[in-house]
Design a protein around this motif. Structure first.
Motif, mmCIF file in Angstrom:
data_model
loop_
_atom_site.group_PDB
_atom_site.id
_atom_site.type_symbol
_atom_site.label_atom_id
_atom_site.label_comp_id
_atom_site.label_asym_id
_atom_site.label_seq_id
_atom_site.Cartn_x
_atom_site.Cartn_y
_atom_site.Cartn_z
ATOM 1 N N GLN A 121 0.334 67.229 26.945
ATOM 2 C CA GLN A 121 -0.492 66.398 27.836
ATOM 3 C C GLN A 121 -1.214 67.264 28.870
ATOM 4 O O GLN A 121 -2.392 67.061 29.159
ATOM 5 C CB GLN A 121 0.378 65.351 28.530
ATOM 6 C CG GLN A 121 0.911 64.270 27.602
ATOM 7 C CD GLN A 121 1.956 63.397 28.293
ATOM 8 O OE1 GLN A 121 2.828 63.894 29.011
ATOM 9 N NE2 GLN A 121 1.874 62.102 28.095
ATOM 10 N N LYS A 122 -0.470 68.237 29.431
ATOM 11 C CA LYS A 122 -1.070 69.147 30.421
ATOM 12 C C LYS A 122 -2.234 69.922 29.811
ATOM 13 O O LYS A 122 -3.300 70.054 30.418
ATOM 14 C CB LYS A 122 -0.018 70.159 30.912
ATOM 15 C CG LYS A 122 0.865 69.652 32.032
ATOM 16 C CD LYS A 122 1.821 70.762 32.451
ATOM 17 C CE LYS A 122 2.936 70.171 33.313
ATOM 18 N NZ LYS A 122 4.070 71.086 33.421
ATOM 19 N N ASN A 123 -2.033 70.442 28.590
ATOM 20 C CA ASN A 123 -3.090 71.228 27.936
ATOM 21 C C ASN A 123 -4.357 70.392 27.740
ATOM 22 O O ASN A 123 -5.472 70.871 27.977
ATOM 23 C CB ASN A 123 -2.615 71.740 26.566
ATOM 24 C CG ASN A 123 -1.498 72.762 26.699
ATOM 25 O OD1 ASN A 123 -1.276 73.320 27.772
ATOM 26 N ND2 ASN A 123 -0.789 73.021 25.607
ATOM 27 N N ALA A 124 -4.175 69.140 27.288
ATOM 28 C CA ALA A 124 -5.333 68.253 27.062
ATOM 29 C C ALA A 124 -6.063 67.996 28.378
ATOM 30 O O ALA A 124 -7.297 68.112 28.459
ATOM 31 C CB ALA A 124 -4.870 66.941 26.431
ATOM 32 N N ILE A 145 -0.709 60.756 18.516
ATOM 33 C CA ILE A 145 0.076 59.772 17.753
ATOM 34 C C ILE A 145 0.522 58.640 18.672
ATOM 35 O O ILE A 145 0.521 58.787 19.897
ATOM 36 C CB ILE A 145 1.303 60.435 17.071
ATOM 37 C CG1 ILE A 145 2.274 60.987 18.141
ATOM 38 C CG2 ILE A 145 0.869 61.505 16.098
ATOM 39 C CD1 ILE A 145 3.647 61.330 17.600
ATOM 40 N N THR A 146 0.925 57.504 18.101
ATOM 41 C CA THR A 146 1.372 56.366 18.912
ATOM 42 C C THR A 146 2.545 56.790 19.795
ATOM 43 O O THR A 146 3.475 57.444 19.329
ATOM 44 C CB THR A 146 1.808 55.171 18.020
ATOM 45 O OG1 THR A 146 2.754 55.644 17.060
ATOM 46 C CG2 THR A 146 0.625 54.560 17.299
ATOM 47 N N GLY A 147 2.456 56.450 21.072
ATOM 48 C CA GLY A 147 3.538 56.785 22.000
ATOM 49 C C GLY A 147 3.487 58.208 22.529
ATOM 50 O O GLY A 147 4.438 58.684 23.152
ATOM 51 N N SER A 148 2.355 58.910 22.320
ATOM 52 C CA SER A 148 2.278 60.316 22.761
ATOM 53 C C SER A 148 1.854 60.456 24.219
ATOM 54 O O SER A 148 1.798 61.567 24.738
ATOM 55 C CB SER A 148 1.311 61.101 21.853
ATOM 56 O OG SER A 148 0.023 60.508 21.874
ATOM 57 N N GLY A 149 1.554 59.344 24.879
ATOM 58 C CA GLY A 149 1.256 59.397 26.317
ATOM 59 C C GLY A 149 -0.202 59.659 26.641
ATOM 60 O O GLY A 149 -0.516 60.390 27.579
ATOM 61 N N LYS A 150 -1.118 59.035 25.875
ATOM 62 C CA LYS A 150 -2.549 59.211 26.156
ATOM 63 C C LYS A 150 -2.915 58.632 27.530
ATOM 64 O O LYS A 150 -3.730 59.200 28.248
ATOM 65 C CB LYS A 150 -3.383 58.534 25.053
ATOM 66 C CG LYS A 150 -3.261 59.218 23.702
ATOM 67 C CD LYS A 150 -4.127 58.575 22.636
ATOM 68 C CE LYS A 150 -3.592 57.242 22.159
ATOM 69 N NZ LYS A 150 -2.313 57.332 21.443
ATOM 70 N N THR A 151 -2.274 57.508 27.895
ATOM 71 C CA THR A 151 -2.600 56.863 29.183
ATOM 72 C C THR A 151 -2.299 57.786 30.353
ATOM 73 O O THR A 151 -3.039 57.817 31.336
ATOM 74 C CB THR A 151 -1.835 55.528 29.322
ATOM 75 O OG1 THR A 151 -2.118 54.717 28.181
ATOM 76 C CG2 THR A 151 -2.272 54.774 30.564
ATOM 77 N N GLU A 152 -1.205 58.562 30.276
ATOM 78 C CA GLU A 152 -0.878 59.502 31.371
ATOM 79 C C GLU A 152 -1.962 60.571 31.501
ATOM 80 O O GLU A 152 -2.304 60.975 32.611
ATOM 81 C CB GLU A 152 0.482 60.173 31.122
ATOM 82 C CG GLU A 152 1.684 59.316 31.467
ATOM 83 C CD GLU A 152 1.946 58.206 30.463
ATOM 84 O OE1 GLU A 152 1.529 58.357 29.294
ATOM 85 O OE2 GLU A 152 2.538 57.185 30.851
ATOM 86 N N VAL A 153 -2.516 61.014 30.359
ATOM 87 C CA VAL A 153 -3.617 61.999 30.395
ATOM 88 C C VAL A 153 -4.843 61.364 31.057
ATOM 89 O O VAL A 153 -5.490 61.983 31.910
ATOM 90 C CB VAL A 153 -3.953 62.512 28.968
ATOM 91 C CG1 VAL A 153 -5.160 63.461 29.005
ATOM 92 C CG2 VAL A 153 -2.749 63.199 28.346
ATOM 93 N N TYR A 154 -5.159 60.114 30.665
ATOM 94 C CA TYR A 154 -6.299 59.420 31.290
ATOM 95 C C TYR A 154 -6.134 59.398 32.814
ATOM 96 O O TYR A 154 -7.077 59.668 33.557
ATOM 97 C CB TYR A 154 -6.407 57.956 30.817
ATOM 98 C CG TYR A 154 -6.556 57.715 29.344
ATOM 99 C CD1 TYR A 154 -7.137 58.659 28.491
ATOM 100 C CD2 TYR A 154 -6.132 56.505 28.776
ATOM 101 C CE1 TYR A 154 -7.269 58.409 27.135
ATOM 102 C CE2 TYR A 154 -6.270 56.250 27.424
ATOM 103 C CZ TYR A 154 -6.836 57.203 26.604
ATOM 104 O OH TYR A 154 -6.966 56.945 25.268
#
Length: 628
Positions: A121-124, A145-154
């Motif tokens: 997530q940090k790298n993204a 993938i599902t549940g990988s924490g995209k919302t936290e990156v947003y």
């Protein structure tokens, strides 16, 4: 730009991008007030905790903390509605009073601060931030993938943009996603968040636009219409679940929010992030071509969370061995196991209603809509309804074609599944979520919060239940008929099936408990289904792109669809033939592929006949020239 790109009038384009001005009066708001002293509320809280009345526990705690609560806030945040309060009002524990609230006054939410990100997530996030700070404003595809924490990156990216004094727009595809998504943003950013959706009145939408323009909010969350929020200095546009069809407008201008977001971002010097566990073939192709920057998340964000184990059940074998039930033997056994262990189950059927259609067993005729070229859908109240024009009748006692009394419903919808679940598992508490049960304001929130709080064991629903929701106690997802979306008359049907199945599989095992998914199908060897079971996007993409390449479909070729409509069939036939001939003569050297004219998927709607002419060409500018 929208007028030229999407073949619309300037008037239609302006209506889309400008907020409709509506006078906003001070609005009335209903507030919950406690009628009991603090010590009695504390006693009631202890009783509720003993009886595990979760909604009341949340309510009593909030009353002890705040004294009075806006009803809208309790519905959105606590999952408590006016209907649930009724017994407490009758017992004179609480009361509902009406207060006037000035426009623009928002509810107060505590800010909880950032969540720790894992390395991926940090790298993204750092890739986007580094580009942003160096003056680059790119479009990124965040494939996680599902549940990988995209919302936290947003949220990390939004936080960075807000610190620069700029604003962010977050697009989400479904109203049903709003409840959980918005609460996560409220908890991080407090009162700086605004919401835009179709359930708001014109006045409420205008009020939200004014708040954005005046700098009262910095983040707007909503469906595609939120893209036109008049922020003074837009810095970031995020499109979550970017593969969703909801980002394409079905009415003029027929725009694609992903394309419009890129143009709006270019005008504002803003960045665009498209996120998905199952990216659209078009977006992944553009990432391969270097037009988008690809960011990937390959692990689930929660440490002990693992992707669910997926099993494909061949319904042909079930039938051959005498099982005529909608539940395969394996699914039935797993549901019984989950009920015994007090875990939750989601059952997904991509069709609402009670049965697909009603037909006569004597002459075989299905009962059709007299105004549209479709069969009528049977609902449980014995009404037959057309989902195109709204025509509705009671089920006739005899066949309108031959007079036979032997007429019956065929096919299975969500209402019928709900009835079957209650028959097969009488001890289970069942909730149903589809467009029929969520048509009332707040309907989505009520069902989702009730399920999240353990108010039901099994949630039956259409595709709105399998997207984006996070229920840690769901350990089994049953996809009852994977073929429903696989054989529609659309070249994207394989892609849609893969996306739906992968999203559905992602709902299971999101907490510490392992999850299982059962996919029931009559086509167990089809690549959309096998790749979804393996959660293998790369393999699906390779096979799907080969098919698109061979048949000259997007994104390899561009496609222009022209609909020709008339009340009289001979007039329609003549006009369609002339249009085809005109294109051939006009573009003789351009080598444009022509298909049709052919009848539209639904040939007649509202007594108007429709034909389609398809034009294919790699160069989109030539198609735009023909369109103009």
């Amino acid at each position: 730009w929208m007028k030229d790109r999407y073949s619309t009038t300037m008037n239609q384009a302006l209506k889309t991008v400008l907020p409709v001005k509506a006078k906003v009066m001070p609005r009335e708001e209903r507030v919950i007030v406690s009628l009991k002293p603090k010590n009695e509320i504390e006693t009631l809280l202890i009783e509720a905790e003993k009886k595990k009345y979760r909604a009341r526990i949340r309510l009593y705690r909030a009353l002890l903390e705040n004294g009075e609560l806006p009803l809208k806030l309790t519905s959105e945040k606590l999952g408590i509605t006016a209907a649930m309060l009724k017994p407490l009002v009758e017992k004179e524990i609480v009361d509902l009073k009406t207060v006037k609230k000035e426009p623009g006054a928002g509810n107060r939410f505590p800010e909880t601060g950032p969540v720790a990100l894992n390395q991926e997530q940090k790298n993204a996030a750092e890739t986007v931030i580094r580009d942003y700070d160096s003056g680059q404003r790119n479009t990124y595809l965040l494939y996680g993938i599902t549940g990988s924490g995209k919302t936290e990156v947003y949220m990390e990216l939004i936080d960075h943009v807000l610190r620069k004094g700029r604003q962010a727009i977050v697009l989400i595809p479904e109203i049903s996603l709003t409840y959980q998504t918005v609460m996560r943003f409220y908890r991080r950013f407090g009162n700086r968040v605004g919401i835009m959706n179709s359930r708001l009145s014109a006045g409420e939408r205008y009020e939200q636009s004014e708040r954005a323009a005046n700098g009262e909010i910095d983040i707007m969350i909503g469906p595609r219409s939120a893209l036109f929020t008049p922020f003074p200095d837009l810095g970031l546009v995020i499109i979550d679940e970017e593969h969703e069809g909801a980002y394409k407008s079905e009415t003029a201008p027929r725009y694609d929010a992903r394309e419009v977001a890129k143009v709006r971002a270019d005008m504002s010097r803003a960045a665009v992030v498209l996120g998905s566990a199952t990216p659209s073939v078009e977006s992944y192709y553009l990432a391969e071509q270097g037009e988008y920057k690809l960011l990937t998340l390959t692990k689930r964000a929660k440490e002990n969370s693992r992707l669910a184990g997926v099993h494909i059940v061949d319904l042909r074998e079930e039938l051959a061995e005498g099982n005529r039930s909608i539940f395969s033997r394996r699914l039935k056994g797993l549901i019984e196991d989950r009920l015994a262990n007090r875990q939750q189950v989601m059952l997904f059927m991509n069709r609402r209603g009670y049965a697909g259609f009603v037909s006569c067993r004597s002459c075989g005729e299905a009962i059709r809509c007299p105004h549209c070229d479709v069969t009528l859908t049977l609902h449980r109240n014995q009404h037959l309804k057309c989902h195109y024009c709204g025509y509705e009748i009671l089920v006739p006692p005899r066949c309108p074609s031959c007079g036979s009394p032997y007429i019956a419903g065929f096919g299975t919808g969500t209402q019928k599944i709900e009835t079957m679940v209650k028959q097969v598992f009488p001890e289970a508490r069942v909730l149903r979520m589809d467009r029929d049960t969520t048509s009332q304001k707040g309907g989505h929130e009520e069902i989702l919060s009730a399920f999240a709080e353990g108010g039901a064991d099994i949630l039956v629903g259409t595709q709105m239940i399998v997207k984006g929701h996070d229920f840690p106690n769901v350990t089994l997802v049953g996809i009852l008929a994977a073929d429903l979306s696989l054989y529609s008359s659309d070249f994207r049907c394989g892609e849609r099936t893969f996306q739906l199945l992968t999203q559905a599989a992602g709902r299971a095992g999101r907490g510490e408990k392992p999850g299982e998914v059962i996919i029931q199908t009559y086509s167990p060897e089809q690549y959309s289904i096998t790749c979804a079971a393996d959660q293998d996007y790369d393999s699906f993409y390779t096979q799907e792109m080969a098919y698109r390449q061979i048949l000259h479909y997007p994104p390899v070729f561009q496609l222009l669809t022209v609909m020709i409509a008339a009340k009289e069939e001979p007039v329609l036939d003549q006009a369609a033939k002339e249009m085809r001939q005109w294109v051939k003569e006009m573009e003789e050297g351009a080598d444009v592929e022509l298909i049709g004219p052919t009848e539209a998927t639904v040939y007649k709607v509202h007594d108007i006949y429709r034909k389609i002419l398809y034009l294919k060409k790699k160069n989109y500018d030539i198609l735009i020239r023909i369109k103009d």
